[in-house]
Design an enzyme around this catalytic site. Sequence first.
Site, PDB file in Angstrom:
ATOM      1  N   HIS A  14       0.846  -1.075   0.005  1.00 43.10           N
ATOM      2  CA  HIS A  14       0.052   0.162   0.187  1.00 43.10           C
ATOM      3  C   HIS A  14       0.692   1.566  -0.058  1.00 43.10           C
ATOM      4  CE1 HIS A  14      -3.676   1.671   1.996  1.00 43.10           C
ATOM      5  NE2 HIS A  14      -2.958   3.031   1.531  1.00 43.10           N
ATOM      6  N   HIS A  16       1.273   4.816  -2.097  1.00 43.96           N
ATOM      7  CA  HIS A  16       0.967   5.810  -3.693  1.00 43.96           C
ATOM      8  C   HIS A  16       2.678   6.528  -3.966  1.00 43.96           C
ATOM      9  CE1 HIS A  16      -3.070   5.240  -2.652  1.00 43.96           C
ATOM     10  NE2 HIS A  16      -2.692   4.988  -1.567  1.00 43.96           N
ATOM     11  N   HIS A 194     -10.023   0.812  -1.527  1.00 45.98           N
ATOM     12  CA  HIS A 194      -9.626   1.709  -0.069  1.00 45.98           C
ATOM     13  C   HIS A 194     -11.111   1.107   0.545  1.00 45.98           C
ATOM     14  CE1 HIS A 194      -6.101   3.031  -1.237  1.00 45.98           C
ATOM     15  NE2 HIS A 194      -5.977   4.080  -0.346  1.00 45.98           N
ATOM     16  N   GLU A 197     -11.194   3.972   6.648  1.00 42.49           N
ATOM     17  CA  GLU A 197     -10.145   4.681   6.827  1.00 42.49           C
ATOM     18  C   GLU A 197     -11.155   5.447   7.830  1.00 42.49           C
ATOM     19  OE1 GLU A 197      -6.322   7.386   5.317  1.00 42.49           O
ATOM     20  OE2 GLU A 197      -8.341   6.508   3.803  1.00 42.49           O
ATOM     21  N   ASP A 275       1.884   3.992   3.530  1.00 44.95           N
ATOM     22  CA  ASP A 275       0.637   4.609   2.469  1.00 44.95           C
ATOM     23  C   ASP A 275       1.856   5.955   1.636  1.00 44.95           C
ATOM     24  OD1 ASP A 275      -1.628   5.416   2.138  1.00 44.95           O
ATOM     25  OD2 ASP A 275      -1.983   6.255   3.877  1.00 44.95           O
ATOM     26  N   ASP A 276       1.447   6.546   2.968  1.00 45.83           N
ATOM     27  CA  ASP A 276       2.190   8.535   1.419  1.00 45.83           C
ATOM     28  C   ASP A 276       3.560   8.644   2.888  1.00 45.83           C
ATOM     29  OD1 ASP A 276      -0.089   8.971  -0.829  1.00 45.83           O
ATOM     30  OD2 ASP A 276      -1.082   8.243   1.191  1.00 45.83           O
TER      31      ASP A 276
END
Length: 330
Positions: A14, A16, A194, A197, A275-276
Amino acid sequence: MTNWLKSLPKAELHLHIEGTLEPEKMFELAARNGVDLPYESVADLRAAYDFDDLSSFLSLYFQGMEVLQTEADFYELTMDYLGRASAEGVVHVELSFDPQAHLVRGIELGTPLAGLTRAMTDAEHQHGISSALIMSFLRDRDADEALNVLEQSRPWHDWIAAVGLDSAESGNPPTKFAQVFERARQLGLPRVAHAGEEGPADYVRGALDTLDVCRVDHGVRAVDDPDLLDRLKCSQTPLTVCPLSNVYLNVVDQLVDHPLPQLIEHGLNVTINSDDPAYFGGGMLNNLAACAEAFDWQRETCRDVARNAVRAAFMGPQRRQQLLSDIDNC
């Protein structure tokens, strides 16, 4: 423990790729491409990383994307991240990208795809890190637009390991994209999404039932629904949990409040991801180290979540078996 975690072979499911854009690189690309940023310095930009929720983060996230304009930009972004990840012991990365966010800026679909895939090939040769590509749809945009992008991408389907669904979850239930994901199924593309969340546990159920996903990204709100927890335990559907992201976006107040231990104790198939990482406190190593400290994880728990990720990854059987063996021997 941190040194050992660095040596532990890790797969990230996961991630991005646009969320790996470090402030220094953002300023470099802005200067190269003639983009004016509303910040005076790298320090000013980092100071803006104080998010109230997912929506406040997405505003900055999409603003930062403006500097990504050429194939070379996407290539450098991806090579930089894969190099950093490899240095932290990451051996496989599944790169999600948002084609609609680039198309609406006039960037043709082939531009990010060419840069991403070239970097994936070069990084494997240079660093020995394998990777897979996930094409994600923006759930706060029209589903017909996503369907059009899916059809446009058909020449690239040999490179696309799966399709996904991301961006603002609240008010955009999985049912909105039922037709898009059914078409992806017809085209033979695996599906991830997703869910759970900022959205409720019912969105996790919708991702499973309506979108027929093989993995749930995040999924932490499943903890609110005992029946769903039991279902996820029985199905062993992987959850790609992003602990530090959940703290930065106020899904939980602090890491010790995170439901990760409860999910693991209930027998769910949990993986750890960043994630980021440019926005949420770092990559896989930081996330695992933070969890080990917050939850007093010992080495075997860390091996377990690392094994879960390798088993759930889009990779060939020989690569999977080698990585599982490497984890066992670490």
